[in-house]
Design a protein around this motif. Structure first.
Motif, PDB file in Angstrom:
ATOM      1  N   GLY A  44       0.797  -1.230   0.000  1.00 47.82           N
ATOM      2  CA  GLY A  44       0.000   0.000   0.000  1.00 47.82           C
ATOM      3  C   GLY A  44       0.828   1.277   0.000  1.00 47.82           C
ATOM      4  O   GLY A  44       0.325   2.354   0.305  1.00 47.82           O
ATOM      5  N   ARG A  45       2.108   1.176  -0.349  1.00 45.84           N
ATOM      6  CA  ARG A  45       2.976   2.355  -0.340  1.00 45.84           C
ATOM      7  C   ARG A  45       2.987   3.028  -1.713  1.00 45.84           C
ATOM      8  O   ARG A  45       3.184   2.363  -2.729  1.00 45.84           O
ATOM      9  CB  ARG A  45       4.400   1.942   0.052  1.00 45.84           C
ATOM     10  CG  ARG A  45       4.474   1.301   1.440  1.00 45.84           C
ATOM     11  CD  ARG A  45       5.813   0.654   1.727  1.00 45.84           C
ATOM     12  NE  ARG A  45       6.043  -0.512   0.873  1.00 45.84           N
ATOM     13  CZ  ARG A  45       7.110  -1.309   1.030  1.00 45.84           C
ATOM     14  NH1 ARG A  45       8.014  -1.062   1.965  1.00 45.84           N
ATOM     15  NH2 ARG A  45       7.287  -2.360   0.221  1.00 45.84           N
ATOM     16  N   ASN A  46       2.748   4.336  -1.724  1.00 39.37           N
ATOM     17  CA  ASN A  46       2.784   5.073  -2.990  1.00 39.37           C
ATOM     18  C   ASN A  46       4.221   5.318  -3.439  1.00 39.37           C
ATOM     19  O   ASN A  46       5.163   5.072  -2.687  1.00 39.37           O
ATOM     20  CB  ASN A  46       2.078   6.428  -2.798  1.00 39.37           C
ATOM     21  CG  ASN A  46       0.586   6.246  -2.571  1.00 39.37           C
ATOM     22  OD1 ASN A  46       0.043   6.743  -1.605  1.00 39.37           O
ATOM     23  ND2 ASN A  46      -0.048   5.486  -3.443  1.00 39.37           N
ATOM     24  N   PHE A 306      12.058   1.507   8.994  1.00 32.51           N
ATOM     25  CA  PHE A 306      10.994   2.438   8.578  1.00 32.51           C
ATOM     26  C   PHE A 306      10.461   2.048   7.200  1.00 32.51           C
ATOM     27  O   PHE A 306      10.109   2.890   6.375  1.00 32.51           O
ATOM     28  CB  PHE A 306      11.505   3.879   8.586  1.00 32.51           C
ATOM     29  CG  PHE A 306      12.915   4.061   8.112  1.00 32.51           C
ATOM     30  CD1 PHE A 306      13.960   4.169   9.035  1.00 32.51           C
ATOM     31  CD2 PHE A 306      13.215   4.090   6.773  1.00 32.51           C
ATOM     32  CE1 PHE A 306      15.270   4.339   8.601  1.00 32.51           C
ATOM     33  CE2 PHE A 306      14.518   4.253   6.331  1.00 32.51           C
ATOM     34  CZ  PHE A 306      15.555   4.377   7.242  1.00 32.51           C
ATOM     35  N   CYS A 307      10.378   0.731   6.958  1.00 28.00           N
ATOM     36  CA  CYS A 307       9.934   0.269   5.640  1.00 28.00           C
ATOM     37  C   CYS A 307       8.437   0.491   5.411  1.00 28.00           C
ATOM     38  O   CYS A 307       7.991   0.564   4.274  1.00 28.00           O
ATOM     39  CB  CYS A 307      10.235  -1.220   5.477  1.00 28.00           C
ATOM     40  SG  CYS A 307      11.949  -1.648   5.761  1.00 28.00           S
ATOM     41  N   SER A 308       7.668   0.621   6.503  1.00 30.58           N
ATOM     42  CA  SER A 308       6.195   0.609   6.363  1.00 30.58           C
ATOM     43  C   SER A 308       5.682   1.748   5.494  1.00 30.58           C
ATOM     44  O   SER A 308       4.647   1.613   4.851  1.00 30.58           O
ATOM     45  CB  SER A 308       5.547   0.677   7.738  1.00 30.58           C
ATOM     46  OG  SER A 308       6.004   1.838   8.398  1.00 30.58           O
ATOM     47  N   CYS A 324      14.604  -1.137  -3.461  1.00 27.71           N
ATOM     48  CA  CYS A 324      15.055  -1.079  -2.077  1.00 27.71           C
ATOM     49  C   CYS A 324      16.581  -0.892  -2.058  1.00 27.71           C
ATOM     50  O   CYS A 324      17.256  -1.383  -2.961  1.00 27.71           O
ATOM     51  CB  CYS A 324      14.696  -2.382  -1.370  1.00 27.71           C
ATOM     52  SG  CYS A 324      15.354  -2.549   0.300  1.00 27.71           S
ATOM     53  N   LEU A 325      17.071  -0.171  -1.056  1.00 29.31           N
ATOM     54  CA  LEU A 325      18.514   0.051  -0.937  1.00 29.31           C
ATOM     55  C   LEU A 325      19.261  -1.267  -0.797  1.00 29.31           C
ATOM     56  O   LEU A 325      20.418  -1.385  -1.162  1.00 29.31           O
ATOM     57  CB  LEU A 325      18.781   0.937   0.280  1.00 29.31           C
ATOM     58  CG  LEU A 325      20.211   1.267   0.642  1.00 29.31           C
ATOM     59  CD1 LEU A 325      20.936   1.981  -0.500  1.00 29.31           C
ATOM     60  CD2 LEU A 325      20.274   2.116   1.910  1.00 29.31           C
ATOM     61  N   PHE A 326      18.578  -2.281  -0.282  1.00 31.80           N
ATOM     62  CA  PHE A 326      19.211  -3.578  -0.026  1.00 31.80           C
ATOM     63  C   PHE A 326      18.804  -4.620  -1.058  1.00 31.80           C
ATOM     64  O   PHE A 326      18.913  -5.822  -0.821  1.00 31.80           O
ATOM     65  CB  PHE A 326      18.859  -4.060   1.381  1.00 31.80           C
ATOM     66  CG  PHE A 326      19.296  -3.112   2.466  1.00 31.80           C
ATOM     67  CD1 PHE A 326      18.438  -2.118   2.910  1.00 31.80           C
ATOM     68  CD2 PHE A 326      20.554  -3.204   3.020  1.00 31.80           C
ATOM     69  CE1 PHE A 326      18.837  -1.230   3.898  1.00 31.80           C
ATOM     70  CE2 PHE A 326      20.968  -2.324   4.016  1.00 31.80           C
ATOM     71  CZ  PHE A 326      20.105  -1.325   4.441  1.00 31.80           C
ATOM     72  N   ALA A 358       7.399  -5.620  -2.914  1.00 28.49           N
ATOM     73  CA  ALA A 358       7.076  -6.101  -1.554  1.00 28.49           C
ATOM     74  C   ALA A 358       8.258  -5.895  -0.617  1.00 28.49           C
ATOM     75  O   ALA A 358       8.254  -6.359   0.511  1.00 28.49           O
ATOM     76  CB  ALA A 358       6.730  -7.593  -1.623  1.00 28.49           C
ATOM     77  N   ASP A 359       9.274  -5.145  -1.082  1.00 28.46           N
ATOM     78  CA  ASP A 359      10.519  -4.983  -0.320  1.00 28.46           C
ATOM     79  C   ASP A 359      10.297  -4.379   1.067  1.00 28.46           C
ATOM     80  O   ASP A 359       9.553  -3.425   1.209  1.00 28.46           O
ATOM     81  CB  ASP A 359      11.486  -4.071  -1.087  1.00 28.46           C
ATOM     82  CG  ASP A 359      11.884  -4.665  -2.425  1.00 28.46           C
ATOM     83  OD1 ASP A 359      13.049  -5.045  -2.604  1.00 28.46           O
ATOM     84  OD2 ASP A 359      11.001  -4.775  -3.284  1.00 28.46           O
ATOM     85  N   ARG A 360      10.982  -4.949   2.057  1.00 21.38           N
ATOM     86  CA  ARG A 360      11.027  -4.378   3.420  1.00 21.38           C
ATOM     87  C   ARG A 360      12.200  -5.011   4.156  1.00 21.38           C
ATOM     88  O   ARG A 360      12.097  -5.564   5.235  1.00 21.38           O
ATOM     89  CB  ARG A 360       9.720  -4.571   4.164  1.00 21.38           C
ATOM     90  CG  ARG A 360       9.187  -5.997   4.217  1.00 21.38           C
ATOM     91  CD  ARG A 360       7.746  -6.034   4.690  1.00 21.38           C
ATOM     92  NE  ARG A 360       7.281  -7.409   4.869  1.00 21.38           N
ATOM     93  CZ  ARG A 360       7.207  -8.026   6.054  1.00 21.38           C
ATOM     94  NH1 ARG A 360       7.532  -7.392   7.150  1.00 21.38           N
ATOM     95  NH2 ARG A 360       6.804  -9.278   6.140  1.00 21.38           N
TER      96      ARG A 360
HETATM   97  S1  SF4 Z   1      15.074  -1.278   3.712  1.00 21.22           S
HETATM   98 FE1  SF4 Z   1      14.242  -0.998   1.664  1.00 21.22          FE
HETATM   99  S2  SF4 Z   1      12.037  -0.959   1.927  1.00 21.22           S
HETATM  100 FE2  SF4 Z   1      12.949  -0.617   3.924  1.00 21.22          FE
HETATM  101  S3  SF4 Z   1      13.095   1.596   4.140  1.00 21.22           S
HETATM  102 FE3  SF4 Z   1      15.050   0.917   3.289  1.00 21.22          FE
HETATM  103  S4  SF4 Z   1      14.809   1.088   1.086  1.00 21.22           S
HETATM  104 FE4  SF4 Z   1      12.756   1.159   1.972  1.00 21.22          FE
END
Ligand code: SF4
Length: 386
Positions: A44-46, A306-308, A324-326, A358-360
């Motif tokens: 649900g993240r824009n 703070f992925c939410s 995602c950074l990772f 779905a990255d988190r």
């Molecule tokens: S780990 Fe990935 S999904 Fe979570 S805040 Fe960082 S970039 Fe966003």
């Protein structure tokens, strides 16, 4: 024993994982996605924030990002022809804006190393959000070239900058950037940016236990009341080359505790949705927020994920879209561009990619460990920007 040799740094032949191809089916009339600014991912993240890496090169070798042992003269940096041109970057940026992006951050490597970057900034500054507003156009730099370029960046349309500075003690700073670059020149760059009107200026300090954590209070005293916002960043397990250990992380809670031992702070509300930093204001004698003294931030990807509400996408310098950074793989948008796909094709591809996100990682860090099973290593931060 010097810092550089304690953690195991892993030399890599080529750090860049293979890209994912955009399936043709996503471009076919029946499954095409149009851009209307409302796309959201599986959580649900824009999509509101796009980070664009404009070079994989840097004039520093910060050991938490581009350790010298790996990123040496033999490292296979990207040939110029494989980089997205300024026209290609602008075309893609427009499609992200059509999907709702309001903020663009230019990163690297060191973005000020990209020749004629002002030309790109002019092009991006001319774009408007879906609401017809100027973009929030910013850039993250190590400050080495800022004193010389601040005026031209501002004139090109850049609004503000974030400068990385990991300490005021020259010996500590030189050890962190590993190229013997003096603090004084970065501070001169920060002042030039302030004088050129590139603000509000944010200062990012990556805190590594046993390396520069003794600089937390000197940095705080230096920037308090300056109108600039100092942010303390937890040392992260980005990429696969910096030899990261949890032992070297100073949790943000400890940073705040150390500061509070010297001066009062109070928690402030987030300024924007998806903001990465937790805000803390300096308190006056009455315990209320002292706006004159200002605020600081902590960015706690390791201990307080703070992925939410993460609304950030990352475009690599050769046109791969990372979510995602990772992440360990990105989608290849450059091939679409170079086979003359239409803007609608680009928009559909971006829409499909984001809606499947779905990255988190930071929430799942422990479980995801070093490898996500696809065999590809995490992408290097110097390749997609912080
Ligand atoms: S780990 Fe990935 S999904 Fe979570 S805040 Fe960082 S970039 Fe966003």
């Amino acid at each position: 024993m010097s810092e550089r040799f304690s953690p195991k740094v892993i030399p890599l032949v080529d750090a860049r994982p293979r890209p994912l191809a955009v399936p043709d089916t996503w471009l076919e009339p029946g499954s095409r996605m149009t851009a209307n600014g409302l796309v959201s991912d599986t959580l649900g993240r824009n999509l509101r924030d796009l980070r664009i890496s404009v070079t994989d090169r840097c004039n520093f070798r910060c050991n938490y990002c581009m350790p010298k042992e790996v990123f040496d003269k033999n490292y296979p940096y990207l040939p110029h022809a494989s980089l997205l041109s300024f026209e290609e970057i602008t075309r893609i940026a427009q499609q992200f804006i059509n999907h709702g992006v309001q903020k663009i951050r230019l990163t690297g490597g060191e973005p000020l190393l990209r020749k004629n970057i002002e030309v790109l900034i002019e092009k991006l500054a001319a774009l408007r959000t879906l609401e017809g507003q100027p973009l929030d156009l910013t850039l993250t730099t190590n400050g080495a070239l800022l004193a010389r370029m601040a005026k031209s960046l501002k004139a090109a349309g850049l609004q503000r900058v974030t400068v990385s500075l990991d300490g005021l003690d020259d010996a500590v700073f030189r050890r962190m950037n590993d190229v013997d670059f003096p603090v004084a020149d970065v501070l001169a760059g920060i002042h030039a940016a302030r004088d050129a009107g590139l603000g509000p200026i944010k200062i990012n300090m990556v805190v590594k236990r046993g390396t520069n954590d003794q600089e937390i209070l000197p940095m705080l005293r230096h920037f308090k009341g300056s109108g600039m916002v100092l942010r303390f960043i937890e040392y992260m397990d980005v990429g696969a080359t910096n030899g990261w250990r949890m032992h070297d992380v100073v949790p943000s809670a400890e940073v705040i505790q150390r500061i509070r031992a010297e001066m009062p702070l109070l928690a402030l509300e987030p300024a924007n949705p998806g903001e990465t930093a937790q805000r803390w204001g300096f308190a006056d004698a009455a315990g209320t927020y002292d706006r004159q003294a200002g605020e600081i931030g902590v960015i706690s990807s390791v201990t307080q994920a703070f992925c939410s509400d993460c609304n950030r996408a990352r475009l690599s310098t050769e046109g791969r879209l990372y979510l995602c950074l990772f992440a360990n793989q990105g989608y290849d948008l450059r091939s679409l561009l170079r086979r003359e796909a239409s803007d609608a094709d680009l928009a559909s591809a971006i829409g499909h990619i984001w809606s499947g996100r779905a990255d988190r990682y930071s929430e799942l860090r422990g479980a995801m460990a070093a490898d996500t099973g696809s065999g590809a290593r995490r992408v290097e931060m110097s390749y997609i920007g912080g």
